[in-house]
Design a protein around this motif. Structure first.
Motif, PDB file in Angstrom:
ATOM      1  N   LYS A  81      -9.649  -0.495   8.009  1.00 14.93           N
ATOM      2  CA  LYS A  81     -10.263  -1.372   7.012  1.00 14.93           C
ATOM      3  C   LYS A  81      -9.930  -2.831   7.282  1.00 14.93           C
ATOM      4  N   ARG A 121      -6.652   3.180   6.643  1.00 18.59           N
ATOM      5  CA  ARG A 121      -6.161   1.940   6.052  1.00 18.59           C
ATOM      6  C   ARG A 121      -6.149   0.803   7.071  1.00 18.59           C
ATOM      7  N   TRP A 168       0.838  -1.218   0.000  1.00 19.02           N
ATOM      8  CA  TRP A 168       0.000   0.000   0.000  1.00 19.02           C
ATOM      9  C   TRP A 168       0.859   1.250   0.000  1.00 19.02           C
TER      10      TRP A 168
END
Length: 426
Positions: free
Chosen positions: A273, A270, A228
């Motif tokens: 999630k 992030r 990511w």
């Protein structure tokens, strides 16, 4: 056995998914894992240790493999135990049953063959040929040679307890096409935790202490953080940014404060999630680097990083033993010495030398010699006091003790050259 691992490595390097991983769980690999086990290791809920299993090891493993082929093998719950942390809290560990330990070891080896070629260079923890000292060296090199003015120091709250099983299995399925292998990983994840006489379901997390947990943690964070940041975040930033991770500890170094603040905000989303969150009390952005006019410092992997200068007035990254870690080490030595009052001096001094040698091996980095002496001097005085509490007849003079100490304990020395140039990561 070697041929099978080579086959997995070849698949991992040349194909998007890997097949046939269960072939790596066989008589040879399980026997190899059995031979690796320590004889005095704590037992799981089965109460079986290496000596007991060794009586009919080959027959036991053959029966284990037969159960696995019939899908009758179900891992037992891990036994929960606790070890003290430096902050006074307790860290939970899960101790697998003996056979589960063997299967986990063989499966972990197969997973390492799959992912070692896929993990990014920014990941260091639980990987062959990589260590915490490589991370320390990388941080030093990056701050000294790149445009670094700010550091994002972040901590994931109870990471190992909050790994989402559904997401982890999806990540594994992205790389592995072996339903039986994945089925047994799932069984390990949901085996449960036995705490005393009470069984707790494990609907999330990977128990620390399991042989397969480190590589599963690396897989999870490879997708959640490494890819990511490298692919989605770093290209969008205005200035330089450098990310490094060791297990669940990570650090991001920035050129611009605005980039650091933006990343912190999206980082929280992030992690959320994937059922994770930052520990707010351990997460911050601080000015750090050649042009940072501040005395701010931060701890990472047991070391404190701070801004300083050489004798010639040039900028240098200072690295020393974290005061928290030093305090915890001293307390551990003090508590251990209380158990040695009636033990032979020769045996005690041999163990003291091993403790100090281990301390030098980890904390003996360039610029940290003063803190090596601090630890050595504390232990020296503590041992002297312990020996003279034994009894009046056994009183040891300081001069005699100095000779004993010099015979057993080596003086502090730098064991890790973190100033040496190392290849850049991301």
């Amino acid at each position: 056995m070697e041929q099978e691992t080579k086959g997995i490595r070849y698949q991992a390097e040349h194909f998007p998914t890997v097949q046939g991983l269960m072939s790596c769980v066989n008589l040879q690999t399980l026997m190899a894992e059995h031979r690796k086990q320590k004889r005095k290791k704590a037992t799981g809920v089965d109460g079986v240790d290496k000596a007991q299993y060794d009586e009919n090891a080959e027959e036991n493993i053959i029966r284990l493999l037969e159960r696995m082929k019939k899908y009758q093998y179900k891992p037992l719950p891990v036994r929960r135990t606790y070890i003290p942390k430096a902050n006074g809290k307790m860290r939970p560990l899960g101790i697998p049953a003996y056979e589960d330990r063997l299967v986990q070891g063989a499966m972990a080896n197969a997973l390492n063959e799959v992912y070692e070629t896929r993990f990014l260079d920014c990941s260091y923890g639980f990987r062959p040929g990589r260590s915490a000292h490589d991370v320390v060296r990388y941080i030093n090199q990056t701050v000294m040679t790149c445009k670094v003015d700010y550091v994002l120091e972040a901590d994931i709250k109870s990471f190992f307890d909050n790994v989402n099983h559904e997401w982890l299995m999806r990540f594994l399925e992205h790389d592995i096409q072996d339903k039986n292998f994945l089925r047994y990983i799932k069984r390990f994840l949901i085996a449960g935790v036995m705490e005393g006489t009470e069984l707790h379901d494990s609907d999330r997390g990977t128990p620390q202490g399991g042989l397969i947990s480190p590589v599963l943690a690396n897989v999870y964070l490879h997708y959640v953080l490494d890819l990511w940041f490298t692919k989605a975040i770093k290209p969008r930033l205005k200035g330089e940014a450098h990310y490094v991770r060791y297990a669940d500890d990570f650090l991001i170094m920035f050129q611009h404060e605005t980039d650091a603040k933006r990343v912190l905000e999206v980082l929280k989303k992030r992690l959320g999630k994937f059922s994770l969150e930052v520990a707010e009390d351990k997460t911050r952005i601080l000015p750090f680097g050649r042009w940072a006019e501040t005395k701010e410092e931060y701890d990472f992997l047991g070391f404190t990083f701070y801004n300083t200068k050489t004798r010639g007035g040039k900028y240098r990254v200072g690295i020393r033993t974290s005061k928290k870690k030093l305090k915890a080490k001293r307390q551990a030595v003090k508590a251990w010495l209380r158990t040695r009052r009636i033990c032979p001096v020769q045996e005690t001094m041999t163990l003291v030398a091993a403790i100090i040698r281990g301390h030098y091996n980890y904390y003996g980095v360039n610029g940290n010699i003063e803190y090596l002496y601090k630890f050595r001097d504390y232990v020296k005085i503590a041992v002297y006091k312990m020996l003279n509490r034994r009894d009046q007849k056994g009183h040891v003079s300081w001069e005699k003790f100095r000779r004993i100490w010099k015979y057993y304990v080596a003086p502090p020395r730098i064991t890790k050259n973190i100033w040496q140039w190392a290849p850049k990561t991301v």
